[in-house]
Design a protein around this motif. Structure first.
Motif, PDB file in Angstrom:
ATOM      1  N   UNK A  31       0.832  -1.202   0.000  1.00 26.77           N
ATOM      2  CA  UNK A  31       0.000   0.000   0.000  1.00 26.77           C
ATOM      3  C   UNK A  31       0.865   1.251   0.000  1.00 26.77           C
ATOM      4  N   UNK A  32       0.319   2.323  -0.500  1.00 24.53           N
ATOM      5  CA  UNK A  32       0.968   3.632  -0.478  1.00 24.53           C
ATOM      6  C   UNK A  32      -0.034   4.658   0.021  1.00 24.53           C
ATOM      7  N   UNK A  33       0.485   5.653   0.725  1.00 26.81           N
ATOM      8  CA  UNK A  33      -0.336   6.773   1.159  1.00 26.81           C
ATOM      9  C   UNK A  33       0.343   8.051   0.688  1.00 26.81           C
ATOM     10  N   UNK A  34      -0.326   8.775  -0.212  1.00 27.69           N
ATOM     11  CA  UNK A  34       0.228  10.011  -0.767  1.00 27.69           C
ATOM     12  C   UNK A  34      -0.349  11.202  -0.009  1.00 27.69           C
ATOM     13  N   UNK A  35       0.545  12.103   0.390  1.00 26.66           N
ATOM     14  CA  UNK A  35       0.159  13.340   1.056  1.00 26.66           C
ATOM     15  C   UNK A  35       0.818  14.482   0.291  1.00 26.66           C
ATOM     16  N   UNK A  36       0.042  15.478  -0.103  1.00 23.48           N
ATOM     17  CA  UNK A  36       0.587  16.636  -0.811  1.00 23.48           C
ATOM     18  C   UNK A  36       0.111  17.914  -0.139  1.00 23.48           C
ATOM     19  N   UNK A  37       0.806  18.286   0.933  1.00 20.60           N
ATOM     20  CA  UNK A  37       0.481  19.517   1.650  1.00 20.60           C
ATOM     21  C   UNK A  37       1.257  20.674   1.041  1.00 20.60           C
ATOM     22  N   UNK A  38       0.618  21.836   1.003  1.00 20.59           N
ATOM     23  CA  UNK A  38       1.291  23.049   0.545  1.00 20.59           C
ATOM     24  C   UNK A  38       2.142  23.607   1.686  1.00 20.59           C
ATOM     25  N   UNK A  39       3.188  24.297   1.320  1.00 22.30           N
ATOM     26  CA  UNK A  39       4.003  24.992   2.304  1.00 22.30           C
ATOM     27  C   UNK A  39       3.194  26.178   2.812  1.00 22.30           C
ATOM     28  N   UNK A  40       2.994  26.300   4.126  1.00 21.00           N
ATOM     29  CA  UNK A  40       2.172  27.404   4.632  1.00 21.00           C
ATOM     30  C   UNK A  40       2.802  28.763   4.351  1.00 21.00           C
ATOM     31  N   UNK A  41       1.942  29.725   4.064  1.00 18.72           N
ATOM     32  CA  UNK A  41       2.377  31.110   3.928  1.00 18.72           C
ATOM     33  C   UNK A  41       1.565  31.942   4.910  1.00 18.72           C
ATOM     34  N   UNK A  42       2.086  33.076   5.256  1.00 22.27           N
ATOM     35  CA  UNK A  42       1.425  33.956   6.207  1.00 22.27           C
ATOM     36  C   UNK A  42       1.146  35.282   5.517  1.00 22.27           C
ATOM     37  N   UNK A  43      -0.070  35.791   5.678  1.00 21.60           N
ATOM     38  CA  UNK A  43      -0.416  37.094   5.137  1.00 21.60           C
ATOM     39  C   UNK A  43      -0.212  38.119   6.244  1.00 21.60           C
ATOM     40  N   UNK A  60      -2.608  47.144   3.321  1.00 20.84           N
ATOM     41  CA  UNK A  60      -2.088  46.399   2.166  1.00 20.84           C
ATOM     42  C   UNK A  60      -1.675  45.037   2.686  1.00 20.84           C
ATOM     43  N   UNK A  61      -2.111  44.007   2.047  1.00 22.37           N
ATOM     44  CA  UNK A  61      -1.778  42.643   2.450  1.00 22.37           C
ATOM     45  C   UNK A  61      -0.615  42.142   1.613  1.00 22.37           C
ATOM     46  N   UNK A  62       0.290  41.437   2.266  1.00 16.32           N
ATOM     47  CA  UNK A  62       1.441  40.889   1.569  1.00 16.32           C
ATOM     48  C   UNK A  62       1.663  39.471   2.078  1.00 16.32           C
ATOM     49  N   UNK A  63       1.919  38.572   1.165  1.00 17.46           N
ATOM     50  CA  UNK A  63       2.232  37.203   1.549  1.00 17.46           C
ATOM     51  C   UNK A  63       3.722  37.115   1.828  1.00 17.46           C
ATOM     52  N   UNK A  64       4.053  36.680   3.024  1.00 17.14           N
ATOM     53  CA  UNK A  64       5.456  36.560   3.423  1.00 17.14           C
ATOM     54  C   UNK A  64       5.916  35.120   3.201  1.00 17.14           C
ATOM     55  N   UNK A  65       6.982  34.967   2.446  1.00 18.74           N
ATOM     56  CA  UNK A  65       7.505  33.640   2.141  1.00 18.74           C
ATOM     57  C   UNK A  65       8.295  33.098   3.324  1.00 18.74           C
ATOM     58  N   UNK A  66       8.241  31.782   3.531  1.00 15.69           N
ATOM     59  CA  UNK A  66       9.050  31.165   4.570  1.00 15.69           C
ATOM     60  C   UNK A  66      10.537  31.286   4.227  1.00 15.69           C
ATOM     61  N   UNK A  67      11.381  31.216   5.252  1.00 18.02           N
ATOM     62  CA  UNK A  67      12.831  31.308   5.067  1.00 18.02           C
ATOM     63  C   UNK A  67      13.439  29.937   5.328  1.00 18.02           C
ATOM     64  N   UNK A  68      14.193  29.426   4.344  1.00 19.59           N
ATOM     65  CA  UNK A  68      14.884  28.145   4.530  1.00 19.59           C
ATOM     66  C   UNK A  68      16.029  28.319   5.509  1.00 19.59           C
ATOM     67  N   UNK A  69      16.113  27.410   6.487  1.00 21.23           N
ATOM     68  CA  UNK A  69      17.190  27.431   7.471  1.00 21.23           C
ATOM     69  C   UNK A  69      18.241  26.367   7.166  1.00 21.23           C
TER      70      UNK A  69
END
Length: 180
Positions: A31-43, A60-69
């Motif tokens: 069996x396989x279980x596929x999960x495809x979650x989006x990377x969360x963004x914050x407005x 004014x709303x702006x979507x802030x991108x996550x920062x890779x650590x």
């Protein structure tokens, strides 16, 4: 054979088979279980506040991108495993482990951990200070795991897919800091 031997032997066999099925869950090999979650963004609200008490301009709303650590590529241990792991900081200060393009085996009790050991070292154990992020959501796809508040991600060297029931690593990824 007498009934006194056959009935107890059949009962012992049935109990052994039930225990084996519970522990090993052999159907998961198919069996396989596929999960495809989006990377969360914050407005975030980019409106200016007026110190004088006058009306505030429309926000004014702006979507802030996550920062890779940090990031790394999974290596195989007990089961063929591929994909990438990234630790990211969200605009609201939250942190998460993101697993992308995961392809591994399904297992009976696979958990996601951060370990202070390198990917090669966790094959023999998670080591002291490992943090469990949760059960593996699926053996294929993209998924997010929230890192507990207050966790210093710089202390961790790898992301690990660990079968808790059998104490084995399916695979792990060294987390190399991303240059900022």
């Amino acid at each position: 054979m007498s009934r006194r031997v056959v009935v107890p032997a059949a009962l012992v066999t049935a109990v052994a088979v039930a225990i084996g099925l519970y522990l090993f869950q052999p159907w998961k090999a198919f069996t396989d279980t596929r999960v495809d979650e989006a990377l969360p963004t914050v407005v975030v609200d980019q409106g200016d506040k007026e110190a004088t008490g006058t009306a505030r301009p429309p926000a004014r709303k702006k979507t802030a991108a996550p920062v890779d650590l940090a990031q790394g590529t999974f290596v195989t241990h007990e089961h063929d495993t591929s994909g990438t792991a990234r630790t990211v900081r969200l605009a609201d200060g939250g942190q998460l482990l993101r697993i992308e393009d995961l392809d591994t085996s399904d297992g009976p009790d696979v958990r996601v951990y951060l370990s202070t050991r390198d990917a090669d070292e966790v094959e023999s154990g998670l080591g002291d200070g490992a943090v469990q992020l949760g059960k593996l959501k699926g053996n294929l796809g993209n998924q997010n795991y929230t890192v507990p508040a207050g966790t210093d991600l710089s202390e961790f060297r790898s992301a690990v897919l660990w079968c808790k029931r059998f104490s084995v690593s399916f695979g792990a990824a060294d987390l190399t800091p991303v240059a900022s």
